[in-house]
Design an enzyme around this catalytic site. Structure first.
Site, short mmCIF file in Angstrom:
data_model
loop_
_atom_site.label_atom_id
_atom_site.label_comp_id
_atom_site.label_asym_id
_atom_site.label_seq_id
_atom_site.Cartn_x
_atom_site.Cartn_y
_atom_site.Cartn_z
N SER A 133 0.86 -1.19 0.00
CA SER A 133 0.00 0.00 0.00
C SER A 133 0.89 1.23 0.00
O SER A 133 2.04 1.16 0.45
CB SER A 133 -0.86 0.02 1.28
OG SER A 133 -1.60 1.22 1.37
N TYR A 146 -2.56 0.41 10.82
CA TYR A 146 -2.63 -0.20 9.48
C TYR A 146 -1.33 0.10 8.74
O TYR A 146 -0.70 -0.79 8.15
CB TYR A 146 -3.84 0.35 8.71
CG TYR A 146 -3.88 -0.07 7.26
CD1 TYR A 146 -4.28 -1.36 6.90
CD2 TYR A 146 -3.51 0.81 6.24
CE1 TYR A 146 -4.31 -1.75 5.56
CE2 TYR A 146 -3.54 0.43 4.91
CZ TYR A 146 -3.94 -0.85 4.57
OH TYR A 146 -3.97 -1.24 3.24
#
Ligand code: NAP
Length: 249
Positions: A133, A146
């Site tokens: 990501s 996260y």
């Protein structure tokens, strides 16, 4: 004989779209995730196999991989895509969620790579795709835990790429930006940021191009690329800006 591809997190979003494209090019896809009904429906659609599995459970991953390797001793492609969102805080977030993010997003990819390595070695030249990501290279609220899991996954992916290169196992690190999926609805973003949101099909097409062209580490869409060097170059400016973000974000 066609290629064999294992795709984790194939029951929705980016993983399901990657499986559809791999299936479309003739690969036999073996689909892993926890929701068996979703996997079976997709397996029927693309002519693949459903193998329900929680990637954070190391023993379960080893068992499912052993079963799959018995049927398919050579694995041409492993896509480590399974992941959960985590808009929570290091300071007052649920400790269970902070731990779960690491177990699924980071360790899940490590256990899958280790378990399927005999198959990847048997098929070499073979490919591993780690769906990381942009959050793996940029950090800040509201998704610090996260982001930490994705930083760890990035370190894993870059290291594995170097470790396995000599064996003919190419590791591709793909860093998507905001993508509208079931697990990651992007409606929380301010309206002016909404225009950078892409769909899972776009990420999947990027992954297929990366595989075909051997691209290694990439960002999709490309325009998120400069954000990481910017935070590295001016971390204190970023801290001041992020500290002023509305708490509701
Ligand atoms: N959407 C974004 O904005 C974005 C941006 C950058 C990176 N990513 C990454 O892209 C990947 C896919 O996310 P997505 O956006 O496609 O979200 P999604 O639609 O929620 O898909 C997540 C997939 O992961 C599976 N999964 C979750 N926990 C699992 C576990 N413990 N074991 C096995 N499978 C598990 C889910 O299936 P089950 O629930 O059936 O297990 C589902 O198939 C994730 O790694 C995510 O971090 C997403």
């Amino acid at each position: 004989m066609g290629r064999v591809a294992v795709v984790t997190g194939a029951s929705s979003g980016i993983g399901a779209e990657i499986a559809r494209l791999l299936g479309g090019r003739g690969d036999l896809c073996i689909l892993l995730a926890r929701r068996a009904d979703r996997l079976e429906a997709l397996a029927e659609e693309i002519g693949g196999d459903a193998e329900p599995c929680d990637v954070s459970d190391r023993a379960a991953v080893d068992a499912v991989a052993a079963r799959i390797l018995e049927r398919h001793p050579a694995i041409d492609v492993l896509v480590n895509n399974a992941g959960i969102p985590g808009r929570t805080s290091f300071v007052h977030g649920d400790p269970e969620v902070i731990e779960r993010l690491i177990r699924i997003n980071y360790l899940g990819a490590v256990w899958c790579l280790r378990a399927f390595l005999p198959g990847l070695r048997a098929a070499a030249p073979s490919d591993v795709v780690n769906i990381v990501s942009v959050s793996g290279v940029v950090a800040g609220p509201p998704s610090g835990p996260y982001s930490a899991s994705k930083h760890a996954q990035l370190a894993f992916s870059r290291t594995a790429a170097a470790e396995l290169r000599g064996e003919g196992i190419r590791v591709h690190t793909v860093k998507p930006g905001f993508t509208e999926t079931e697990g990651f609805p992007q409606s929380w973003l301010p309206r002016r940021v909404q225009r950078v949101v892409i769909g899972p099909k776009e990420v999947a097409s990027h992954v297929l191009r990366s595989l075909e062209e051997g691209r290694g580490e990439t960002t999709v869409p490309w325009y998120y690329g400069p954000v990481a060097p910017l935070q590295d170059a001016m971390p204190n400016v970023f801290t001041r800006v992020l500290a002023r973000l509305p708490k509701a974000l």
